[in-house]
Design a protein around this motif. Sequence first.
Motif, PDB file in Angstrom:
ATOM      1  N   ALA A 120       0.270  11.357 -10.456  1.00 41.36           N
ATOM      2  CA  ALA A 120      -0.713  12.091 -10.099  1.00 41.36           C
ATOM      3  C   ALA A 120      -0.076  13.900 -10.156  1.00 41.36           C
ATOM      4  CB  ALA A 120      -1.527  12.127  -8.883  1.00 41.36           C
ATOM      5  N   ALA A 121       1.250  13.959  -9.455  1.00 36.12           N
ATOM      6  CA  ALA A 121       1.849  15.343  -9.521  1.00 36.12           C
ATOM      7  C   ALA A 121       2.256  15.754 -10.715  1.00 36.12           C
ATOM      8  CB  ALA A 121       2.708  15.137  -8.319  1.00 36.12           C
ATOM      9  N   THR A 122       2.599  14.798 -11.641  1.00 33.55           N
ATOM     10  CA  THR A 122       3.108  15.080 -13.109  1.00 33.55           C
ATOM     11  C   THR A 122       2.149  14.848 -14.259  1.00 33.55           C
ATOM     12  OG1 THR A 122       4.334  13.036 -13.192  1.00 33.55           O
ATOM     13  CG2 THR A 122       5.599  14.606 -12.251  1.00 33.55           C
ATOM     14  N   SER A 123       0.930  14.531 -13.884  1.00 34.55           N
ATOM     15  CA  SER A 123       0.156  14.187 -14.878  1.00 34.55           C
ATOM     16  C   SER A 123      -0.532  15.393 -15.689  1.00 34.55           C
ATOM     17  CB  SER A 123      -1.199  13.357 -13.824  1.00 34.55           C
ATOM     18  OG  SER A 123      -2.149  14.461 -13.290  1.00 34.55           O
ATOM     19  N   PRO A 124      -0.926  15.448 -16.885  1.00 35.88           N
ATOM     20  CA  PRO A 124      -1.250  16.556 -17.486  1.00 35.88           C
ATOM     21  C   PRO A 124      -2.306  17.282 -16.849  1.00 35.88           C
ATOM     22  CG  PRO A 124      -0.744  14.633 -19.208  1.00 35.88           C
ATOM     23  CD  PRO A 124      -0.980  13.893 -17.577  1.00 35.88           C
ATOM     24  N   LYS A 125      -3.247  16.722 -16.396  1.00 35.64           N
ATOM     25  CA  LYS A 125      -4.304  17.281 -15.859  1.00 35.64           C
ATOM     26  C   LYS A 125      -3.889  18.044 -14.474  1.00 35.64           C
ATOM     27  CE  LYS A 125      -8.764  16.839 -13.700  1.00 35.64           C
ATOM     28  NZ  LYS A 125     -10.095  15.735 -13.094  1.00 35.64           N
ATOM     29  N   VAL A 126      -3.123  17.634 -13.635  1.00 35.46           N
ATOM     30  CA  VAL A 126      -2.691  18.282 -12.429  1.00 35.46           C
ATOM     31  C   VAL A 126      -1.711  19.501 -12.961  1.00 35.46           C
ATOM     32  CG1 VAL A 126      -1.310  18.199 -10.405  1.00 35.46           C
ATOM     33  CG2 VAL A 126      -3.099  16.487 -10.804  1.00 35.46           C
ATOM     34  N   ILE A 127      -0.717  19.068 -13.957  1.00 40.99           N
ATOM     35  CA  ILE A 127       0.039  20.095 -14.294  1.00 40.99           C
ATOM     36  C   ILE A 127      -0.520  21.361 -14.801  1.00 40.99           C
ATOM     37  CG2 ILE A 127       2.030  20.636 -15.976  1.00 40.99           C
ATOM     38  CD1 ILE A 127       3.175  19.003 -13.566  1.00 40.99           C
ATOM     39  N   ASP A 128      -1.691  21.388 -15.728  1.00 39.08           N
ATOM     40  CA  ASP A 128      -2.394  22.286 -16.286  1.00 39.08           C
ATOM     41  C   ASP A 128      -3.167  23.087 -15.341  1.00 39.08           C
ATOM     42  OD1 ASP A 128      -1.532  21.353 -18.752  1.00 39.08           O
ATOM     43  OD2 ASP A 128      -3.252  20.306 -19.359  1.00 39.08           O
ATOM     44  N   GLN A 129      -3.573  22.307 -14.265  1.00 33.77           N
ATOM     45  CA  GLN A 129      -4.333  23.223 -12.982  1.00 33.77           C
ATOM     46  C   GLN A 129      -3.491  23.917 -12.500  1.00 33.77           C
ATOM     47  OE1 GLN A 129      -6.076  19.807 -11.091  1.00 33.77           O
ATOM     48  NE2 GLN A 129      -8.016  20.068 -12.176  1.00 33.77           N
ATOM     49  N   VAL A 130      -2.281  23.366 -12.015  1.00 32.97           N
ATOM     50  CA  VAL A 130      -1.128  24.110 -11.305  1.00 32.97           C
ATOM     51  C   VAL A 130      -0.881  25.140 -12.125  1.00 32.97           C
ATOM     52  CG1 VAL A 130       0.938  24.038  -9.948  1.00 32.97           C
ATOM     53  CG2 VAL A 130      -0.729  22.187  -9.918  1.00 32.97           C
ATOM     54  N   ALA A 131      -0.729  24.887 -13.301  1.00 31.09           N
ATOM     55  CA  ALA A 131       0.052  26.191 -14.244  1.00 31.09           C
ATOM     56  C   ALA A 131      -1.160  27.344 -14.492  1.00 31.09           C
ATOM     57  CB  ALA A 131      -0.007  25.806 -15.729  1.00 31.09           C
ATOM     58  N   ALA A 132      -2.439  26.802 -14.154  1.00 34.36           N
ATOM     59  CA  ALA A 132      -3.423  27.945 -14.291  1.00 34.36           C
ATOM     60  C   ALA A 132      -3.488  28.624 -12.932  1.00 34.36           C
ATOM     61  CB  ALA A 132      -4.816  27.486 -14.616  1.00 34.36           C
ATOM     62  N   ASP A 133      -3.412  27.989 -11.873  1.00 38.17           N
ATOM     63  CA  ASP A 133      -3.246  28.473 -10.346  1.00 38.17           C
ATOM     64  C   ASP A 133      -2.142  29.342 -10.215  1.00 38.17           C
ATOM     65  OD1 ASP A 133      -5.372  26.900 -10.095  1.00 38.17           O
ATOM     66  OD2 ASP A 133      -4.483  25.327  -8.898  1.00 38.17           O
ATOM     67  N   THR A 134      -0.948  29.116 -10.691  1.00 34.53           N
ATOM     68  CA  THR A 134       0.488  30.087 -10.376  1.00 34.53           C
ATOM     69  C   THR A 134       0.892  30.749 -11.390  1.00 34.53           C
ATOM     70  OG1 THR A 134       1.573  28.211 -10.971  1.00 34.53           O
ATOM     71  CG2 THR A 134       0.770  28.008  -8.662  1.00 34.53           C
ATOM     72  N   ALA A 165       1.570   6.427  -7.025  1.00 31.75           N
ATOM     73  CA  ALA A 165       0.164   6.858  -7.399  1.00 31.75           C
ATOM     74  C   ALA A 165       0.279   8.481  -7.467  1.00 31.75           C
ATOM     75  CB  ALA A 165      -1.100   6.324  -6.718  1.00 31.75           C
ATOM     76  N   PHE A 166       0.924   8.881  -6.275  1.00 33.74           N
ATOM     77  CA  PHE A 166       1.083  10.444  -6.050  1.00 33.74           C
ATOM     78  C   PHE A 166       1.897  10.993  -7.057  1.00 33.74           C
ATOM     79  CE2 PHE A 166       3.079  14.017  -4.066  1.00 33.74           C
ATOM     80  CZ  PHE A 166       1.700  14.671  -3.574  1.00 33.74           C
ATOM     81  N   SER A 167       3.176  10.279  -7.100  1.00 32.99           N
ATOM     82  CA  SER A 167       4.229  10.867  -8.157  1.00 32.99           C
ATOM     83  C   SER A 167       3.487  11.046  -9.626  1.00 32.99           C
ATOM     84  CB  SER A 167       5.313   9.901  -7.907  1.00 32.99           C
ATOM     85  OG  SER A 167       6.356  10.197  -8.948  1.00 32.99           O
ATOM     86  N   ALA A 170       0.859  -1.154  -0.098  1.00 37.05           N
ATOM     87  CA  ALA A 170       0.028  -0.115  -0.065  1.00 37.05           C
ATOM     88  C   ALA A 170       1.038   1.437   0.008  1.00 37.05           C
ATOM     89  CB  ALA A 170      -1.065   0.151   1.118  1.00 37.05           C
ATOM     90  N   ALA A 171       1.908   1.192   0.686  1.00 42.35           N
ATOM     91  CA  ALA A 171       2.840   2.596   0.785  1.00 42.35           C
ATOM     92  C   ALA A 171       3.496   2.994  -0.568  1.00 42.35           C
ATOM     93  CB  ALA A 171       3.745   2.297   2.146  1.00 42.35           C
ATOM     94  N   ASN A 172       4.095   1.641  -1.066  1.00 41.63           N
ATOM     95  CA  ASN A 172       4.661   1.904  -2.213  1.00 41.63           C
ATOM     96  C   ASN A 172       3.773   2.389  -3.308  1.00 41.63           C
ATOM     97  OD1 ASN A 172       7.136   1.289  -1.191  1.00 41.63           O
ATOM     98  ND2 ASN A 172       6.860  -0.737  -1.594  1.00 41.63           N
ATOM     99  N   GLN A 173       2.519   1.876  -3.234  1.00 42.75           N
ATOM    100  CA  GLN A 173       1.490   1.809  -4.311  1.00 42.75           C
ATOM    101  C   GLN A 173       0.942   3.513  -4.208  1.00 42.75           C
ATOM    102  OE1 GLN A 173      -1.636  -0.969  -3.683  1.00 42.75           O
ATOM    103  NE2 GLN A 173      -0.438  -2.574  -4.546  1.00 42.75           N
TER     104      GLN A 173
END
Length: 329
Positions: free
Chosen positions: A75-89, A71-73, A64-67
Amino acid sequence: METVDYLGTARKRLPILIGVPVLAALVATLVVLLSPQKYAVTTYVAAPALIGGVAAQQFAGQQAANQFVAAFSAAATSPKVIDQVAADTGVNADDLRDGVEVKQVGASSQLTLTFTGPDKDKVAPVATALTGRALTFLFASQVDVATQQVAAADADVTAATKKIGDWEKTNKVAQPDKLYSATLAEQADLRRQQLEMSAAGNSKAADAAKDAIADDQKRLDELGPKLPGYQALIAQRDASTNALSDAQKGLQAARAQMGAADPKSVSSTGAVAADSKADTLLKTVPPVAGAGLLIAVLLVVLLEIVRRPSSPFDGPVNGSRRDRETAAV
């Protein structure tokens, strides 16, 4: 070629063997030193409530910990999150993608997210936004799915209930299963009364009970053929109700996970620090110098091959000095 030949060639080509690596190292050093100063900040994420526990949790089991970290890593570099953070910052998406790094803390479920960028005032907001968006990306989707499941199950219950109401309206009887059971019980009681009245010699009461039994039997004969269809509708409604209950439990669990993943509760961002150019030089210059040395060796070999064309007496290009001297004699 013998060893002495290799050494002679190396001495003769020493400027190339030394110059190319040194030049590559100098260029790499200049690039690092002249590049704009970068700043780094690290966000620490510790969310033990999200890991393990009941099997219904998103991350459970021995891995579970490794998963979770993987998964977090992702998600942090996924296109959706990157685009959202780019719009936020207001930071360029490519700079976000290149500057983020996620590491697991030992073998635990805790992790660090480090962001490095040229704008000192934006690195901390970017790290915070990346962390929050990644956690939301991982767990909000579970809430959305669970909400959709609840809505679908509720729609099934509503549809099954409507079918039951339509059936009762068409057949002009409400709750025929309960009516059938009550009629059976009433009929059994009337048969007991009929026997008691007959034994007591009260034929009039016994006949009244008999007539009532006959009326109940007619009602039973009318309801009997209709019960299977009605009971099927009841079973469908019960199944939909159970599915709705399970979906609601799943939604509660998903919301609990989402609450446990609140970035304000599970993450903390450190102080912004200037990225050390000395560390960058140590990481960059040696590999570049090594690559330059390899290129220099290949260049020397190429020059030797070009300079020494083969002849009938020379044999192979790389023949030894003794072989060439023998051929000359």
